[in-house]
Design an enzyme around this catalytic site. Structure first.
Site, PDB file in Angstrom:
ATOM      1  N   HIS A  41       0.830  -1.202   0.000  1.00 14.84           N
ATOM      2  CA  HIS A  41       0.000   0.000   0.000  1.00 14.84           C
ATOM      3  C   HIS A  41       0.868   1.257   0.000  1.00 14.84           C
ATOM      4  O   HIS A  41       1.045   1.920   1.017  1.00 14.84           O
ATOM      5  CB  HIS A  41      -0.942  -0.007   1.211  1.00 14.84           C
ATOM      6  CG  HIS A  41      -2.112  -0.911   1.035  1.00 14.84           C
ATOM      7  ND1 HIS A  41      -2.875  -1.380   2.085  1.00 14.84           N
ATOM      8  CD2 HIS A  41      -2.668  -1.439  -0.087  1.00 14.84           C
ATOM      9  CE1 HIS A  41      -3.841  -2.154   1.612  1.00 14.84           C
ATOM     10  NE2 HIS A  41      -3.726  -2.205   0.301  1.00 14.84           N
ATOM     11  N   CYS A  96       3.447 -11.792   2.672  1.00 13.28           N
ATOM     12  CA  CYS A  96       4.466 -11.698   3.713  1.00 13.28           C
ATOM     13  C   CYS A  96       4.482 -12.992   4.524  1.00 13.28           C
ATOM     14  O   CYS A  96       3.423 -13.485   4.938  1.00 13.28           O
ATOM     15  CB  CYS A  96       4.167 -10.518   4.631  1.00 13.28           C
ATOM     16  SG  CYS A  96       5.263 -10.442   6.067  1.00 13.28           S
ATOM     17  N   HIS A 124      -9.911  -4.555   5.122  1.00 11.51           N
ATOM     18  CA  HIS A 124      -8.493  -4.582   4.769  1.00 11.51           C
ATOM     19  C   HIS A 124      -8.190  -5.896   4.051  1.00 11.51           C
ATOM     20  O   HIS A 124      -8.662  -6.959   4.457  1.00 11.51           O
ATOM     21  CB  HIS A 124      -7.630  -4.456   6.024  1.00 11.51           C
ATOM     22  CG  HIS A 124      -6.181  -4.205   5.732  1.00 11.51           C
ATOM     23  ND1 HIS A 124      -5.310  -5.220   5.403  1.00 11.51           N
ATOM     24  CD2 HIS A 124      -5.456  -3.056   5.693  1.00 11.51           C
ATOM     25  CE1 HIS A 124      -4.110  -4.702   5.196  1.00 11.51           C
ATOM     26  NE2 HIS A 124      -4.175  -3.394   5.357  1.00 11.51           N
ATOM     27  N   GLU A 126      -5.653  -7.823   4.030  1.00 14.36           N
ATOM     28  CA  GLU A 126      -5.066  -8.864   4.875  1.00 14.36           C
ATOM     29  C   GLU A 126      -6.148  -9.583   5.667  1.00 14.36           C
ATOM     30  O   GLU A 126      -6.108 -10.810   5.824  1.00 14.36           O
ATOM     31  CB  GLU A 126      -4.025  -8.275   5.832  1.00 14.36           C
ATOM     32  CG  GLU A 126      -3.390  -9.338   6.714  1.00 14.36           C
ATOM     33  CD  GLU A 126      -2.451  -8.786   7.778  1.00 14.36           C
ATOM     34  OE1 GLU A 126      -2.289  -9.454   8.815  1.00 14.36           O
ATOM     35  OE2 GLU A 126      -1.884  -7.690   7.570  1.00 14.36           O
ATOM     36  N   SER A 226      -2.596   2.653   3.869  1.00 11.83           N
ATOM     37  CA  SER A 226      -1.627   1.820   4.588  1.00 11.83           C
ATOM     38  C   SER A 226      -2.026   1.717   6.051  1.00 11.83           C
ATOM     39  O   SER A 226      -2.004   2.709   6.784  1.00 11.83           O
ATOM     40  CB  SER A 226      -0.220   2.413   4.460  1.00 11.83           C
ATOM     41  OG  SER A 226       0.665   1.820   5.392  1.00 11.83           O
ATOM     42  N   SER A 227      -2.378   0.519   6.488  1.00 11.87           N
ATOM     43  CA  SER A 227      -2.809   0.318   7.873  1.00 11.87           C
ATOM     44  C   SER A 227      -1.725   0.707   8.862  1.00 11.87           C
ATOM     45  O   SER A 227      -1.971   1.453   9.811  1.00 11.87           O
ATOM     46  CB  SER A 227      -3.214  -1.146   8.081  1.00 11.87           C
ATOM     47  OG  SER A 227      -3.519  -1.406   9.435  1.00 11.87           O
ATOM     48  N   ASN A 228      -0.511   0.203   8.651  1.00  9.58           N
ATOM     49  CA  ASN A 228       0.537   0.462   9.645  1.00  9.58           C
ATOM     50  C   ASN A 228       0.913   1.935   9.683  1.00  9.58           C
ATOM     51  O   ASN A 228       1.256   2.465  10.735  1.00  9.58           O
ATOM     52  CB  ASN A 228       1.745  -0.441   9.395  1.00  9.58           C
ATOM     53  CG  ASN A 228       2.575  -0.027   8.208  1.00  9.58           C
ATOM     54  OD1 ASN A 228       3.504   0.770   8.331  1.00  9.58           O
ATOM     55  ND2 ASN A 228       2.273  -0.565   7.030  1.00  9.58           N
ATOM     56  N   SER A 270       5.620   0.348   4.209  1.00 14.93           N
ATOM     57  CA  SER A 270       5.549   0.249   2.750  1.00 14.93           C
ATOM     58  C   SER A 270       6.012   1.520   2.046  1.00 14.93           C
ATOM     59  O   SER A 270       5.835   1.651   0.833  1.00 14.93           O
ATOM     60  CB  SER A 270       4.118  -0.096   2.317  1.00 14.93           C
ATOM     61  OG  SER A 270       3.184   0.767   2.930  1.00 14.93           O
TER      62      SER A 270
END
Length: 315
Positions: A41, A96, A124, A126, A226-228, A270
């Site tokens: 992302h 991943c 999401h 994932e 981007s989640s993180n 990312s």
């Protein structure tokens, strides 16, 4: 204004591997290479790969026959894998390995006849891939919860046969509270010895806490999906430090730094370092100085490439 840099920041091993899989597939087989969902992302990364011949799609029905398909770092459901195999598509899996670990846990709970609870964010990719590892044909189920309220409202079939897993890119603090709520409501619940939040997410959250503690404003380089990266911005704000999520230098506003003495910069897992350097360059043009990196946790983890790409790249 003085610039401070979080350490670590930016690319993690899973992102490095996913991008390299696409790059090597393009080198070895030539374009077009189809990628199901954005491989990671980040707008800059995706546009760069698209310019080299990668074609990003959301579903396999957008992929013609007899082409190469790459699954993104976020992972896919078993249904997607079955569809690809049924069509005879040549697939390289950029999931991943730490996401794959969670997939294996979910599949094991399903085989063992235990229902599963996934802590994660609805929608999401994932989360969609992880939930798609559970085989509900035996009567079990997998449930998604995001917060303590979801836990309080959750109804399961058998509280004595229950386990949990987590999305890998969540807030550690939020996830800890949800796990505590699960264990309080379902005392027999099983789960991993520690949550499934990956090392890179944990390290970057620890680093942004240090950064927010020492700075007047924090810039998080990362894309909105981007989640993180979003968790990093939220974490800085919870520490009462203004924080902004930016794709790059072009998103910044000079007014953000009025009266500011210390600017902190970090980047999601990312986001490439070249974007951080662009932000620093623009801040220097606005009168900021330095770019001192804080002490942090060294990362030396790498993940192996798919065998065919690894061998061909050496030829």
């Amino acid at each position: 204004m003085q610039i401070k840099l979080a350490n670590p920041r930016g690319f993690c091993a899973g992102v490095d591997r996913a991008i390299e899989i696409v790059n090597r597939a393009l080198e070895v087989f030539g374009p077009p290479i189809y990628v199901r969902h954005e491989v990671v992302h980040n707008k800059f990364v995706v546009e760069d790969l698209r310019a080299r011949g990668a074609i990003f799609v959301e579903e396999l029905d957008q992929v013609p026959d007899d082409v190469i398909v790459i699954f993104s770092a976020h992972g896919v459901s078993q249904a997607v894998r079955t569809e690809a195999a049924g069509r005879g598509l040549k697939v390289f899996d950029a999931t991943c390995p730490l996401v794959t670990k969670v997939h294996i846990e979910v599949a094991r709970y399903s085989r063992d006849g235990r229902e599963c609870i996934l802590i994660g964010h609805a929608g999401h990719p994932e989360v969609e891939g992880t939930m798609g590892q559970y085989d509900a044909s035996n009567g079990g189920a997998i449930y998604l919860v995001e917060d303590e309220k979801d836990v309080a409202n959750l109804q399961v079939q058998n509280p004595e046969r229950l386990a949990f897993v987590t999305q890998t890119t969540l807030s550690m603090d939020d996830t800890s509270r949800v796990i505590d709520a699960l264990r309080s409501r379902f005392p027999a619940i099983g789960g991993p010895r520690k949550d499934d939040i990956c090392y890179a997410t944990q390290n970057r959250q620890d680093a942004v806490k240090q950064l927010a503690d020492e700075c007047d404003v924090v810039l998080v380089v990362g894309s909105p999906n981007s989640s993180n990266s979003n968790r990093l911005r939220e974490l800085a704000e919870r520490m009462a430090t203004p924080a902004y999520l930016i794709d790059g230098a072009e998103d910044m506003q000079r007014s953000w730094f009025d009266g500011v003495e210390r600017i902190g910069i970090t980047a999601g897992a990312s986001a490439p370092e070249v974007l951080v350097r662009g932000v620093i360059q623009q801040l220097h043009a606005w009168g900021a100085t330095g770019a001192d990196e804080l002490a942090g946790r060294e990362e030396n983890i790498t993940f192996s490439m798919p065998k065919e790409l690894r061998v061909r790249s050496l030829l």
